[in-house]
Motif scaffolding. Sequence first.
Motif, PDB file in Angstrom:
ATOM      1  N   UNK A  11      20.971  61.377  19.843  1.00  0.00           N
ATOM      2  CA  UNK A  11      21.500  62.684  20.504  1.00  0.00           C
ATOM      3  C   UNK A  11      21.616  62.692  22.010  1.00  0.00           C
ATOM      4  N   UNK A  12      20.560  62.016  22.689  1.00  0.00           N
ATOM      5  CA  UNK A  12      20.712  62.299  24.214  1.00  0.00           C
ATOM      6  C   UNK A  12      21.692  61.363  24.771  1.00  0.00           C
ATOM      7  N   UNK A  13      22.145  60.361  24.088  1.00  0.00           N
ATOM      8  CA  UNK A  13      22.968  59.314  24.676  1.00  0.00           C
ATOM      9  C   UNK A  13      24.505  60.143  25.508  1.00  0.00           C
ATOM     10  N   UNK A  14      25.083  60.856  24.680  1.00  0.00           N
ATOM     11  CA  UNK A  14      26.165  61.583  25.199  1.00  0.00           C
ATOM     12  C   UNK A  14      25.845  62.524  26.494  1.00  0.00           C
ATOM     13  N   UNK A  15      24.624  63.276  26.462  1.00  0.00           N
ATOM     14  CA  UNK A  15      24.211  64.168  27.430  1.00  0.00           C
ATOM     15  C   UNK A  15      24.021  63.273  28.610  1.00  0.00           C
ATOM     16  N   UNK A  16      23.215  62.309  28.364  1.00  0.00           N
ATOM     17  CA  UNK A  16      22.921  61.452  29.494  1.00  0.00           C
ATOM     18  C   UNK A  16      24.421  60.964  30.311  1.00  0.00           C
ATOM     19  N   UNK A  17      25.334  60.437  29.488  1.00  0.00           N
ATOM     20  CA  UNK A  17      26.677  60.020  30.020  1.00  0.00           C
ATOM     21  C   UNK A  17      27.129  61.018  31.012  1.00  0.00           C
ATOM     22  N   UNK A  18      27.099  62.417  30.366  1.00  0.00           N
ATOM     23  CA  UNK A  18      27.840  63.499  31.242  1.00  0.00           C
ATOM     24  C   UNK A  18      27.076  63.796  32.515  1.00  0.00           C
ATOM     25  N   UNK A  19      25.663  63.497  32.198  1.00  0.00           N
ATOM     26  CA  UNK A  19      24.894  63.773  33.512  1.00  0.00           C
ATOM     27  C   UNK A  19      25.263  62.567  34.580  1.00  0.00           C
ATOM     28  N   UNK A  20      25.364  61.510  34.331  1.00  0.00           N
ATOM     29  CA  UNK A  20      25.482  60.356  35.261  1.00  0.00           C
ATOM     30  C   UNK A  20      26.927  60.706  35.889  1.00  0.00           C
ATOM     31  N   UNK A  21      27.881  60.995  34.988  1.00  0.00           N
ATOM     32  CA  UNK A  21      29.181  61.310  35.359  1.00  0.00           C
ATOM     33  C   UNK A  21      29.205  62.524  36.651  1.00  0.00           C
ATOM     34  N   UNK A  44      27.242  71.234  33.070  1.00  0.00           N
ATOM     35  CA  UNK A  44      27.083  72.222  31.792  1.00  0.00           C
ATOM     36  C   UNK A  44      27.244  71.475  30.542  1.00  0.00           C
ATOM     37  N   UNK A  45      28.182  70.409  30.357  1.00  0.00           N
ATOM     38  CA  UNK A  45      28.121  69.653  29.157  1.00  0.00           C
ATOM     39  C   UNK A  45      26.924  68.864  29.008  1.00  0.00           C
ATOM     40  N   UNK A  46      26.502  68.395  30.029  1.00  0.00           N
ATOM     41  CA  UNK A  46      25.057  67.430  29.886  1.00  0.00           C
ATOM     42  C   UNK A  46      23.914  68.582  29.119  1.00  0.00           C
ATOM     43  N   UNK A  47      23.901  69.802  29.512  1.00  0.00           N
ATOM     44  CA  UNK A  47      22.991  70.754  29.294  1.00  0.00           C
ATOM     45  C   UNK A  47      23.297  71.491  27.852  1.00  0.00           C
ATOM     46  N   UNK A  48      24.464  71.545  27.468  1.00  0.00           N
ATOM     47  CA  UNK A  48      24.678  72.257  26.363  1.00  0.00           C
ATOM     48  C   UNK A  48      25.321  71.507  25.251  1.00  0.00           C
TER      49      UNK A  48
END
Length: 258
Positions: free
Chosen positions: A90-100, A113-117
């Motif tokens: 589940x966290x893979x996409x959130x981590x990608x958005x966070x790094x971006x 916000x994408x990483x958070x939500x």
Amino acid sequence: MATYNKRGFKSPKPKEIEDIEENVDVDAKDSTTAEVFNTLDVGASKAEEWVVRNQKYIFGIVGAIAVVTVGFLLYQKFVVEPKQLEAADEMFVAQQNFQQAIDATTGQDSLFNLALNGAEGKFGFIKIAEEYSGTDAGNLANYYAGIAYLNTGKNTEAIAHLDKFSSDDMILSTLAQGAIGDAFAQKNQLKEALDYYKKAAEMNVNDLTTPRFLLKAGQTAYTLGQKADALKYFTEIKEKYESAPEARNIDGLIGMAQ
């Protein structure tokens, strides 16, 4: 005057005295040993009787321990481990958005916000921290969420998530404490910020994070009018971390605090 020995009395010889004493000692030892073994026998009998009387309870306790142990192992194998894998997925996409968001020069807030939500049908850090509480991924999600909130100016939320995070990693755990200090500083709660900067500077001493938070502690202390403390932090950077980036302008800061 003549001296006569009484008839029938014969003085014992030294050897005979020794034999008598030895026999007395042996008898005493035998008696003491017997008493010890008798005591042990009595104690053992009482213990056996207690076990017999309470064997139902003993077996119950042993059985309960066995059940708990087996239950824990089964829980780890069939509940915790699958949840860990599910949370990591589940966290893979959130981590990608966070790094971006970290790497971006514009549009950071929307990426955070994408990483958070969440995005692309996957949970964000907030939901992962809630749904997978107790797992490593859920714990790490609290750190990511705290940093994301900090970068979007939501300092109260940042503090709440970072405070829930714990780690044995010396760098990550220190950064989390320092980030709480940053959140308090952004809320203009400088005394609280200084406490966390000092804590971050003192824990897991190393060449990367220690000078960073010594500098922040010194700057915050100076702003609070605590020049002596500020001078102490600045001087420590100069004396112990002269090759760190934080030492680049340290002489000017020392002069300012003197």
